[in-house]
Structures are given as C-alpha cells and as structure tokens.
Design an enzyme around this catalytic site. Structure first.
Site, mmCIF file in Angstrom:
data_model
loop_
_atom_site.group_PDB
_atom_site.id
_atom_site.type_symbol
_atom_site.label_atom_id
_atom_site.label_comp_id
_atom_site.label_asym_id
_atom_site.label_seq_id
_atom_site.Cartn_x
_atom_site.Cartn_y
_atom_site.Cartn_z
ATOM 1 N N LYS A 206 1.530 -1.363 -0.220
ATOM 2 C CA LYS A 206 0.122 -0.230 -0.160
ATOM 3 C C LYS A 206 0.965 1.538 0.007
ATOM 4 C CE LYS A 206 -3.853 1.919 3.115
ATOM 5 N NZ LYS A 206 -4.664 1.991 3.450
ATOM 6 N N GLU A 212 11.008 -4.785 4.615
ATOM 7 C CA GLU A 212 10.807 -6.429 4.331
ATOM 8 C C GLU A 212 10.238 -6.199 2.502
ATOM 9 O OE1 GLU A 212 8.787 -5.459 7.173
ATOM 10 O OE2 GLU A 212 9.205 -6.425 8.267
ATOM 11 N N GLY A 268 -4.654 -2.330 5.497
ATOM 12 C CA GLY A 268 -4.433 -3.704 4.633
ATOM 13 C C GLY A 268 -4.526 -4.689 5.443
ATOM 14 N N ARG A 269 -5.259 -4.928 6.124
ATOM 15 C CA ARG A 269 -6.081 -6.779 6.453
ATOM 16 C C ARG A 269 -7.655 -6.144 6.095
ATOM 17 N NH1 ARG A 269 -4.551 -3.496 11.035
ATOM 18 N NH2 ARG A 269 -6.302 -2.141 12.851
ATOM 19 N N GLU A 354 -4.842 -7.864 15.007
ATOM 20 C CA GLU A 354 -4.062 -6.385 14.866
ATOM 21 C C GLU A 354 -5.289 -5.277 14.608
ATOM 22 O OE1 GLU A 354 -0.347 -4.625 12.134
ATOM 23 O OE2 GLU A 354 -2.282 -5.378 10.532
ATOM 24 N N HIS A 385 -5.108 -34.550 17.699
ATOM 25 C CA HIS A 385 -4.189 -35.598 17.909
ATOM 26 C C HIS A 385 -2.973 -34.763 18.424
ATOM 27 C CE1 HIS A 385 -5.595 -39.058 15.658
ATOM 28 N NE2 HIS A 385 -6.402 -37.929 14.714
ATOM 29 N N LYS A 505 9.849 -0.912 14.195
ATOM 30 C CA LYS A 505 9.798 -0.981 13.011
ATOM 31 C C LYS A 505 10.654 0.236 13.224
ATOM 32 C CE LYS A 505 6.042 -0.976 10.192
ATOM 33 N NZ LYS A 505 4.948 -0.112 9.715
HETATM 34 C C1 G6Q Z 1 -2.277 -4.199 8.299
HETATM 35 C C2 G6Q Z 1 -0.829 -3.404 9.001
HETATM 36 C C3 G6Q Z 1 0.308 -4.369 8.154
HETATM 37 C C4 G6Q Z 1 0.384 -3.470 6.288
HETATM 38 C C5 G6Q Z 1 1.405 -3.914 6.590
HETATM 39 C C6 G6Q Z 1 1.619 -3.807 4.723
HETATM 40 O O1 G6Q Z 1 -3.826 -3.480 7.980
HETATM 41 O O2 G6Q Z 1 -1.617 -2.086 7.892
HETATM 42 O O3 G6Q Z 1 -0.186 -5.095 8.056
HETATM 43 O O4 G6Q Z 1 -0.569 -4.344 5.882
HETATM 44 O O5 G6Q Z 1 2.485 -3.499 7.354
HETATM 45 O O6 G6Q Z 1 2.025 -2.901 4.126
HETATM 46 P P1 G6Q Z 1 2.139 -1.890 3.051
HETATM 47 O O7 G6Q Z 1 1.266 -2.514 2.031
HETATM 48 O O8 G6Q Z 1 2.036 -1.120 2.792
HETATM 49 O O9 G6Q Z 1 3.059 -2.539 2.290
#
Ligand code: G6Q
Length: 542
Positions: A206, A212, A268-269, A354, A385, A505
């Site tokens: 996003k 990462e 994001g989620r 989250e 199990h 972070k």
């Molecule tokens: C989700 C969070 C988080 C996000 C990641 C990736 O709700 O905001 O998990 O999706 O940190 O972020 P980017 O899509 O910006 O790389």
C-alpha cells in the site's frame, strides 16, 4: 459518557454471569430438548449452531442489549456511509465498497467511490486474462508460468490464505509463491526452482515503503535482471505493482501502466478483495474473483440489514466477548475441518488481533476490561492429535469455532464422512464431556477415573457451509471482519489503526546501521540490547 463497565447492560451481564457459570450445558440441553435446533441461525448460506454456548435466553437478551446500548447500529451505518470512523488516522473505512456491485453508490466526502473500484477490477481482469492466456509475455518472449507476490502483513496474509483456500479452482499450469519475510530464506526458497524468464513479480505494498517488501523487491529485481541479461527494460515485463503510491512505484522502475491502485480507506488487513488480490485473480480467474466478491457482499448486506438477534457476525462477536470479558477466556480457537483453509487461522490472527488488540478507547482512555482474545488454530482433524487435549481437559476455557463443509472438494472414498464425524464429535465431547459415573460404568479402575473424566461445559460454535467455493470464502472472511467490528463497537476501540506495530519498526531502523557499521558503533540502548548487538557483531565476524 458512562464508562462501559458501568453501562446498564454490562452491569446486568455481570450480575447474570454467576448464575450462568453454575449451569452445565448438559442441564441446558436437558431443560430444552429443542435447544440444538432453536439456537441456530442460517443466513447467507451459512448455518451457525450456537446451542453449545454457555448461554440462556436471558444471556442473549443481555448481550443484544449491550450491542444496542453500545451504538452498534449507528457504528454500522457510519461505516457503510463512508464516515471517517478510523479517527486516529482520520480515514473512512470502506472495505465494503470493494465488493459493492457496479452501480452502487458509496460516498467519501461526497464522491462515489464505487466506479473507481470497478475500474481497477476491470483492469485487473484484463491483465489476469492476458497473463493466464499467454498474451502477456516475459522479456525474452516466454509465457509467464510463475507468479510471485511480494508483500507482508495485510499485503500477504490475505493473498496466501485465498490462494491456499481456492487452490482447487486455480490455474494448475501456473505456480504461485508468496514472499513476505525479510529473512533471505523466504525469497531464496520461493525462487530456487523458478526460471526468471517465466516469472512475474507482483510487488504488493500500500505504502511502497515497507522495509521487508522493498528489500525483497530489490532482491527480486537483482535476481531477475541477473538472469535476463541485465537489461533494465525487462523490469516492465516481469514486475507489476499494487500500491497507493504511484511516485514510489515509478521510482522503483515499474511503469504506472502496470500499477493497480487502491485507496487510503482500505486497511491492509481488509484489503484481500482490493487490487492486493491480484495474485488471487491470476490464480482463480476474474469470474471466480467476482464470485468471491459476491460472497463478501452478501455477508455485508446481511450484517447491515439483519436484526441483531438474527445477525451472524453480531451474534458471533457478542459470544466471543461474553467469554473474553465475563469468563476470563484468553483465547479463541478457530478449527477449520477443511484442509484448504489451512492458512485461515493465520489470516484471522491479523484480522482480529491487529484490529482489536488495543488498550485505549476511541477517546484515549485506558480500558478497564479485556479487549481482543488471542486467536489461533489449525485444521482438523490434525489438531485433535495434538493440542485438543488441553481444550478438553486443561484448566483453561477455550471457546472454539468449528468450520465445516457438507461437500468435499476431493471425493475420496469415505474420507469426508469421517472428517465430518470428527468435527461433530469434538463439539459434542467438549460440551457434554464424560462424568466419573460414566467412566466407572465403562469399567475403569478407581485411581484412573479422574484422569478419564471430561468435565465438558466447554463452548463451541459450529459453522456449516455447503462447499468451499470462492463465494463461500468471501462470506466467511466478511463474517469475521464484521465480528471484529461488533466487538470493537462494544469495546469502544478503533479497530482500524495499528500503532502497535510502529515502535519496533522505528527501533529496527535505528539498529540496522549499528549492525552494519565497519567500525565499532557507540551504543546508547539499554544494556541488554547493547550486549546483544555487540555479541552479534562478534559472532558474524566469526
Ligand atoms: C494491516 C497493516 C499491515 C500492513 C503491512 C504492509 O492492516 O497495516 O499489516 O498491511 O505493514 O504494509 P504495506 O502494504 O504498506 O507494505
């Protein structure tokens, strides 16, 4: 505003719960022979049996009163009408607009966002069709056989989960891989058997700044260019981006023609049904993706319109809250009896924790009640199990969500009946257990009796669906999204920010140069962090 713990419905629940705790599910079922049919709900193609919860009609009445008193209806309307309910980031929360049908009208600041959603979906469909049909070729003219999604968190967990869940309707002549971790192993293993000339990377981010993802994207570009003769023009045929940050996408070398956008009102989620789902669409095709969105939308409409007592996400959200706040339950187990849902619990962990892992209310005051429980789980029957022992006979109360499907996706002898027999048996065993008398009646010797007793009275929901189709997956995900929403409304917290991931972070960014510095850095952390950094520097020197 009255504090939540002094609200009338909350206090009424508090006085009601001791009576409830004294009741056993055995008694509740004995008192009402139709309980197993009565405490069920069928909506949007999902059958929910909630009879094995430690509730009476009065409990339900009080929980529903709590939802009403918490302004849940107003919160739902505020979300669906595009109000900026993510107050700490001053954003609207409109994942529901991502699955609204063409022609719907959902406004943010007076502008209908639905046409823009469908414009991106159409571009995605066109692109997916070109890649899947072989019309889109790699730099050296080869057909794309491998798709690698690079993303993390919300830009990874949804795509991985959806790919695994819908693998049965995916293009079997293509390979799908997902790289998220900055641990180089993740990238190395994802590409070790791939041919770069046949590989397309989707950089899903996003912000397009996530450490990462950007580290992995640069390694992917180096890997691809090294194999493709170093011609930077190859990037255009082997990399596409999903992002809201056009500038950073261009700076990386991806043409914005090959960028699929979304909006700041998609968290994001909550983004697996936005362009972040491009890998999903490449795997299952545009028609199946449309069906997935249709499932989401059906659940959205159910959540928006159904009265709370017949509302699946509202009921499930309130039941979870009952145990978290009044029974001191710390966790919820999500147990899908469907192998294709093996990543569903991991996906839900982010969605639930989250979102609702918060310690202050919307007004910024410290809560004096628990918020999100820990969600976890594994597919059945495997878990039986392993950790089910603790759920059956341990000392903790762990409410369980069992998820099962009537139709198998791989018909194989008697397998499916066995699978379903197990899921029904687990709910039954948890609820009713086995008394000492029953154990003795089976001929068990005296000292062994207590070891073989199952106390029972352990609550569970059973969700029964027809078949794990794309639409069914959409319904399930939306169900849990709105469960989370329901809980957040009662807890008065913001389910849509995630400040809790920030601190680590920032600290990591500060430590990176200290690990890489050729000269011994002056360290000003606490003594533990300083010692770990020094030890690591020493160890890597060998
Ligand atoms: C989700 C969070 C988080 C996000 C990641 C990736 O709700 O905001 O998990 O999706 O940190 O972020 P980017 O899509 O910006 O790389």
């Amino acid at each position: 505003m009255t504090p939540l713990t002094s609200a009338a419905a909350w206090m009424a629940l508090q006085s009601h719960v001791p009576t409830l705790k004294a009741l056993h599910l055995r008694e509740l079922f004995a008192a009402d022979p139709r309980r197993g049919e009565r405490l069920t709900l069928e909506a949007a193609g999902i059958y929910l049996d909630y009879s094995k919860h430690r509730i009476t009609d009065e409990t339900l009445r009080l929980l529903l009163a709590l939802a009403a008193e918490s302004g849940l209806r107003e919160r739902i309307d505020a979300m669906f009408s595009g109000q900026r309910i993510n107050s700490t980031e001053n954003r609207a929360v409109l994942h529901v607009a991502l699955r609204a049908p063409r022609g719907a009208d959902i406004r943010v600041d007076g502008v209908n966002v639905v046409p823009g959603v469908h414009e991106v979906l159409d571009r995605m469909a066109d692109f997916a069709q070109r890649v899947r049909s072989g019309a889109w070729l790699g730099h050296s003219g080869k057909r794309i056989r491998n798709i690698v999604n690079i993303g993390i968190g919300g830009s990874d967990l949804g795509p991985v989960m959806a790919y695994e869940a819908l693998r049965h309707c995916s293009a079997r002549d293509m390979r799908f891989r997902f790289v998220s971790n900055v641990d180089g192993t993740d990238f190395a293993e994802a590409v070790h058997d791939l041919v770069a000339a046949e590989t397309l990377f989707i950089v899903s981010s996003k912000t397009f700044t996530t450490l990462e993802t950007m580290t992995n994207a640069h390694s992917a570009r180096d890997w691809a260019l090294a194999a493709l003769g170093g011609d930077a023009a190859a990037v255009a045929r082997h990399f596409v981006a999903v992002s809201t940050n056009a500038q950073a996408v261009s700076a990386f070398g991806i043409s914005t023609d090959n960028m699929f956008g979304f909006w700041d009102w998609v968290g994001g989620r909550y983004s697996m049904d936005s362009a972040i789902g491009l890998s999903t669409m490449l795997a299952i095709g545009a028609d199946n993706f449309t069906a997935l969105l249709g499932g989401f939308h059906e659940m959205d409409e159910h959540f928006r319109q159904a009265p709370f007592e017949r509302n699946l996400p509202v009921l499930m959200g309130l039941l979870t809250l009952l145990y978290a706040n009044f029974f001191d339950a710390q966790t919820v187990a999500v147990l899908p009896y469907e192998q294709y849902l093996k990543r569903f619990p991991a996906y839900l962990q982010q969605l639930t924790m989250e979102s609702n892992g918060k310690h202050v209310t919307l007004a910024g005051t410290r809560v004096d009640y628990d918020t999100s429980p820990v969600y976890w789980g594994e597919p059945g029957t495997n878990g039986q199990h392993s950790f089910y022992q603790l759920i059956h006979q341990g000392t903790r109360l762990i409410p369980c969500d069992f998820i099962a499907f009537a139709k198998p996706l791989n018909v194989l002898g008697r397998h499916h009946d066995m699978l379903l027999a197990n899921v029904f048996a687990q709910g039954q065993a948890l609820a009713f257990g086995k008394t000492a008398d029953e154990v003795r009646a089976e001929g068990t010797a005296g000292t062994l009796v207590p070891h073989r007793v199952f106390e029972g009275n352990r609550p569970s929901s059973t969700l029964l669906l027809d078949e794990l189709t794309p639409a069914a997956l959409g319904k399930l995900v939306a169900l849990y999204e709105h469960c989370v929403f329901t809980q957040a409304a009662v807890w008065r917290i913001n389910a849509f920010d995630q400040w809790g991931v920030e601190l680590g972070k920032v600290l990591a960014q500060r430590i990176v140069p200290e690990l890489e510095s050729p000269t011994e850095p002056a360290l000003a952390h606490d003594s533990s962090t300083n010692a770990l950094i020094r030890r690591y520097r020493q160890m890597k020197r060998g």
